[in-house]
Design a protein around this motif. Structure first.
Motif, PDB file in Angstrom:
ATOM      1  N   LEU A 174       0.812  -1.260   0.282  1.00 19.87           N
ATOM      2  CA  LEU A 174       0.165   0.278   0.479  1.00 19.87           C
ATOM      3  C   LEU A 174       1.389   1.796  -0.082  1.00 19.87           C
ATOM      4  CD1 LEU A 174      -3.347   1.070   2.451  1.00 19.87           C
ATOM      5  CD2 LEU A 174      -2.320   2.735   1.040  1.00 19.87           C
ATOM      6  N   HIS A 228       0.359   3.878  -3.222  1.00 24.53           N
ATOM      7  CA  HIS A 228      -0.663   4.702  -3.260  1.00 24.53           C
ATOM      8  C   HIS A 228       1.224   6.128  -2.204  1.00 24.53           C
ATOM      9  CE1 HIS A 228      -3.591   3.202  -4.564  1.00 24.53           C
ATOM     10  NE2 HIS A 228      -4.579   2.460  -3.157  1.00 24.53           N
ATOM     11  N   GLY A 241     -12.727   0.949  -0.932  1.00 20.22           N
ATOM     12  CA  GLY A 241     -11.990   2.301  -1.406  1.00 20.22           C
ATOM     13  C   GLY A 241     -11.246   0.141  -1.940  1.00 20.22           C
ATOM     14  N   ASP A 242     -10.533   0.181  -2.732  1.00 18.71           N
ATOM     15  CA  ASP A 242      -9.192  -0.154  -3.868  1.00 18.71           C
ATOM     16  C   ASP A 242      -8.700  -1.623  -2.181  1.00 18.71           C
ATOM     17  OD1 ASP A 242      -6.749   1.735  -2.900  1.00 18.71           O
ATOM     18  OD2 ASP A 242      -5.868   0.974  -4.640  1.00 18.71           O
ATOM     19  N   TYR A 243      -8.364  -0.688  -1.260  1.00 22.12           N
ATOM     20  CA  TYR A 243      -7.882  -1.695  -0.101  1.00 22.12           C
ATOM     21  C   TYR A 243      -9.002  -2.188   0.601  1.00 22.12           C
ATOM     22  CZ  TYR A 243      -3.249  -1.350  -1.793  1.00 22.12           C
ATOM     23  OH  TYR A 243      -1.395  -1.975  -2.283  1.00 22.12           O
ATOM     24  N   VAL A 244      -9.331  -1.587   1.324  1.00 21.02           N
ATOM     25  CA  VAL A 244      -9.991  -1.835   2.388  1.00 21.02           C
ATOM     26  C   VAL A 244     -11.469  -2.759   2.314  1.00 21.02           C
ATOM     27  CG1 VAL A 244     -12.406   0.449   2.922  1.00 21.02           C
ATOM     28  CG2 VAL A 244     -11.803  -1.239   4.730  1.00 21.02           C
ATOM     29  N   ASN A 269      -6.892   4.539   1.197  1.00 22.92           N
ATOM     30  CA  ASN A 269      -7.172   3.965  -0.226  1.00 22.92           C
ATOM     31  C   ASN A 269      -8.155   4.964  -1.452  1.00 22.92           C
ATOM     32  OD1 ASN A 269      -8.296   0.738   0.875  1.00 22.92           O
ATOM     33  ND2 ASN A 269      -8.409   2.424   2.313  1.00 22.92           N
ATOM     34  N   ARG A 270      -7.719   4.287  -2.646  1.00 25.85           N
ATOM     35  CA  ARG A 270      -8.608   5.082  -3.689  1.00 25.85           C
ATOM     36  C   ARG A 270      -9.396   4.550  -3.513  1.00 25.85           C
ATOM     37  NH1 ARG A 270      -6.623   2.297  -7.908  1.00 25.85           N
ATOM     38  NH2 ARG A 270      -8.917   0.668  -7.960  1.00 25.85           N
ATOM     39  N   ASN A 328      -5.097  -6.853   2.922  1.00 26.48           N
ATOM     40  CA  ASN A 328      -5.563  -5.200   2.184  1.00 26.48           C
ATOM     41  C   ASN A 328      -6.652  -4.406   3.362  1.00 26.48           C
ATOM     42  OD1 ASN A 328      -3.836  -5.816  -0.038  1.00 26.48           O
ATOM     43  ND2 ASN A 328      -6.258  -5.687  -1.544  1.00 26.48           N
ATOM     44  N   GLY A 367     -10.517  -3.576   8.536  1.00 26.25           N
ATOM     45  CA  GLY A 367     -10.496  -2.473   7.729  1.00 26.25           C
ATOM     46  C   GLY A 367     -11.711  -1.508   8.099  1.00 26.25           C
ATOM     47  N   LEU A 418      -9.785   6.138   6.029  1.00 28.62           N
ATOM     48  CA  LEU A 418      -9.957   5.454   4.979  1.00 28.62           C
ATOM     49  C   LEU A 418      -8.857   6.632   3.965  1.00 28.62           C
ATOM     50  CD1 LEU A 418     -13.393   4.339   3.754  1.00 28.62           C
ATOM     51  CD2 LEU A 418     -11.625   3.119   5.238  1.00 28.62           C
ATOM     52  N   SER A 465      -4.752  -1.164   5.277  1.00 25.16           N
ATOM     53  CA  SER A 465      -5.604   0.150   5.277  1.00 25.16           C
ATOM     54  C   SER A 465      -6.175   0.442   6.903  1.00 25.16           C
ATOM     55  CB  SER A 465      -7.523  -0.125   5.164  1.00 25.16           C
ATOM     56  OG  SER A 465      -7.749   1.243   4.783  1.00 25.16           O
TER      57      SER A 465
END
Lengths: 428, 428
Positions: free
Chosen positions: A18, A22, B286-289, B147-148, A302, A133, B144, A306
């Motif tokens: 991550l 990002h 979100g892309d990770y969460v 995240n994206r 993931n 998360g 968050l 997060s």
């Protein structure tokens, strides 16, 4: 901000991934870059799902605390004591921030670690320790700061929730579904930690401290797991309009704070009844905000990454809050309400010999213990007398201690063929 | 920290009440007391549900910004411009922090106000502007942060959700339920702001900016309200396994960011379908969460006060974050996806004369516009020919522009007796 990570399992690798993927947007959001400069893991050569970096490797995790470049230590080793605790204490004593996902350690030593953190002016953050998360730690500590929290109700163990959901949707029994969950990697080879409720209890103890500003008190949690939940009880639950969930509940009562983890029947039309599979959820009731519910993935590489990165961002941006909502010296000891004093409604399921007088005997015992019955259903009556049949009783509100005594008496009746099954009903 | 409050309606009174009732615990949690020292409201003598204080009264709200003792101004006046905006700008220019619940102002001038705040090194906070007591602003901006975010889906207007819930549970029509909601105080005398979707669109524009780090762009929101939702369509929704909700959706697509507020059919077994009555909810992906959902009371004196006080606590504790997640100069202009390019499934309900050839005509129009039909149901066929009957079509995925053109043609068919009803289907 320069970070050292101890433990490169699936969560550690997720954090590295991550921070790498990002990096630019995080730097813009936080105001400065967050960079891993050192790591520690047992096997340096192991293949991991993460980019390679030029970080220093340490064989001993504790050495991360002594690395002068490391500003914040991320502890992802696990376990209440041993290496994890040594590392966290060493880092805090060195004035470094600590981010941890270690619920067992927090449940056992949370208040002491918070005091140590404050003494050394080092932040201690643990969003990833509870509910994966879902940013529930931040929500309780900051988002709902204006409230007196009166109760917390959580689905905090994804393994149990997955098993109970599968049992409900397929009609299969616990053992069969557990074996499948193990094959799929949703349950450990030794599942006790999850299915016996211990993991959920660790998380509940942490949430309780945050919600009520009391010192973490794991030993005060009443813990039962899901091994005794049967397909038969799940099918009765449906018939009565309930679903069975392993709930973790902390509640302010007249006698103190209740903390309990056990299977519950919840009305099928409440939001928490619809939290299925590996998902987690936390419901909180605050005096100003009213009821709120947070739902999301409670585990996995993931989602947990997060949460770890959210803590790192707070530290990097200089956003501080006391670990458990108030400074450690102001955490008051938790006045625990005894489980024996718990008052609630109960689902009781008996297997009895189908013969005259059985229900009269059972009813008499309940009456003697001042327990009144809301409804009573008998199922499975076959042709011919004296066959085993299931009897389900739903009680009105009763004291836990009275019910326990009554069940002990009922179990001794000659016509009662198996130990009675008890599942508490939560109205929510 | 010394606070001035502008606007003493139900929310302002709630903030005063909360700060008074929880003064001690708040001081412990925050590390210092938060105290109201000045207020402004039109009528000094009005009876309010709050304790009396020794604060200074200002007839003009703008004067709060000039009070040298006031460190933070709480703006609860409302309205995109006028007094509210003047006060907020004056406070920020004076370097004072601002806490506001004003979604209209943020939707129209959010990016400019964030820039002004940063220029003057003054924090701007607005947890109470979206979804009442749910700490969704903090969750998106901090919880968050790693995240994206790919989509946001919200039930952001309690009045609409109450009306749709009542219509579903009672079978009554929109007008009747609206009148009742007005009598109960759940809807304003002039309900347009709520039932036409504008309020939800304001809130969505703010959430979009937070989620995607784009400059707030209210004009890019496609807005439809719930006036045209009929009891008939609610009953068909049930038949097809859906519930009708007014959703506010922001989504990253290949053509840009979609922002839309309109009634949707959502599968009855999704969590958001069970958010009923005056409750709000926000789901984010979100892309990770992964998927997360937050639910709670979206309005009212106490829940909104809870959100205002959370912002005050952050300011008092020195916890800062850029208003919309990144510094104002880094907010990129929103590249809006045109609603005409939206692709989704559609529920279309027609009232037609029951005679041979009608369905052939309708089907031919849809075919000509490349829209394929997943299912078609005709209801209400009575004895005798040429009676009006309802026909429901569920489409496969289709382009919004194609569907609009097809419906225009269908509406012109002689056997189609009323304007077609269209409700978009969201799979979630």
């Amino acid at each position: 901000m320069k970070v050292g990570i101890a433990g490169l399992g699936v969560v550690g690798a997720g954090v590295v991934r991550l921070l790498d993927e990002h990096a630019d947007v995080l730097a813009a959001r936080i105001g400065r870059p967050v960079k891993v400069v050192a790591v520690s893991a047992r096997d340096k050569r192991k293949k991991r799902d993460m980019p390679k970096g030029g970080w220093r490797w340490y064989a001993k995790a504790e050495e991360l605390a002594a690395d002068p470049e490391v500003e914040v230590v991320v502890e992802l080793i696990g376990g209440a004591d041993g290496t994890a605790r040594n590392l966290v204490e060493a880092a805090l004593k060195a004035g470094k921030g600590v981010v941890t996902a270690n619920k067992a350690m927090l449940a056992m030593h949370g208040a002491k670690l918070a005091a140590l953190a404050e003494k050394n002016n080092a932040p201690l953050a643990f969003e990833a320790a509870v509910a994966g998360g879902i940013p529930i730690v931040k929500a309780l500590r900051e988002g709902l700061i204006g409230n007196r929290i009166d109760s917390i109700t959580g689905i905090l163990n994804g393994t149990c929730n997955y098993i109970l959901t599968e049992m409900r949707t397929t009609g299969r029994d616990f053992g069969e579904v557990l074996a499948e969950a193990q094959a799929l990697g949703y349950a450990e080879a030794d599942p006790s930690f999850d299915v016996d409720g211990i993991d959920a209890a660790h998380k509940l103890a942490v949430l309780t401290s945050l919600a009520f500003n009391t010192a973490v008190d794991f030993r005060a949690v009443h813990v039962e797991g899901i091994r005794h939940v049967s397909a038969l009880d799940i099918s009765f639950a449906r018939e009565f309009g309930y679903r069975i969930k392993l709930l973790a509940i902390a509640r302010r009562t007249a006698k103190g704070i209740e903390q309990r983890v056990h299977p519950c029947m919840v009305p099928a039309d409440t939001p928490i009844a619809h939290v299925d599979g590996v998902f987690n959820a936390v419901a909180a009731a605050g005096d100003y905000v009213g009821p709120v519910l947070f739902e999301g993935r409670g585990a996995g590489s993931n989602p947990t990454a997060s949460a770890v990165v959210a803590d790192l961002a707070d530290l990097a941006a200089g956003r501080h809050a006391p670990a458990f909502g108030v400074p450690a010296v102001k955490l008051h000891p938790l006045k625990a309400a005894a489980m024996a004093d718990h008052v609630g409604r109960f689902y009781i399921r008996l297997i009895v010999r189908d013969q005259p007088g059985v229900l009269a005997d059972v009813s008499a015992v309940l009456r003697d213990h001042k327990i009144s019955i809301e409804s009573l259903v008998q199922r499975g009556r076959a042709e011919g007398d004296k066959q085993p049949v299931a009897v389900v009783l739903i009680s009105h509100e009763a004291r836990e201690a009275d019910m326990a005594r009554a069940l002990k008496r009922i179990a001794m009746l000659r016509s009662v063929l198996q130990p009675p099954a008890l599942i508490r009903i939560e109205q929510l």
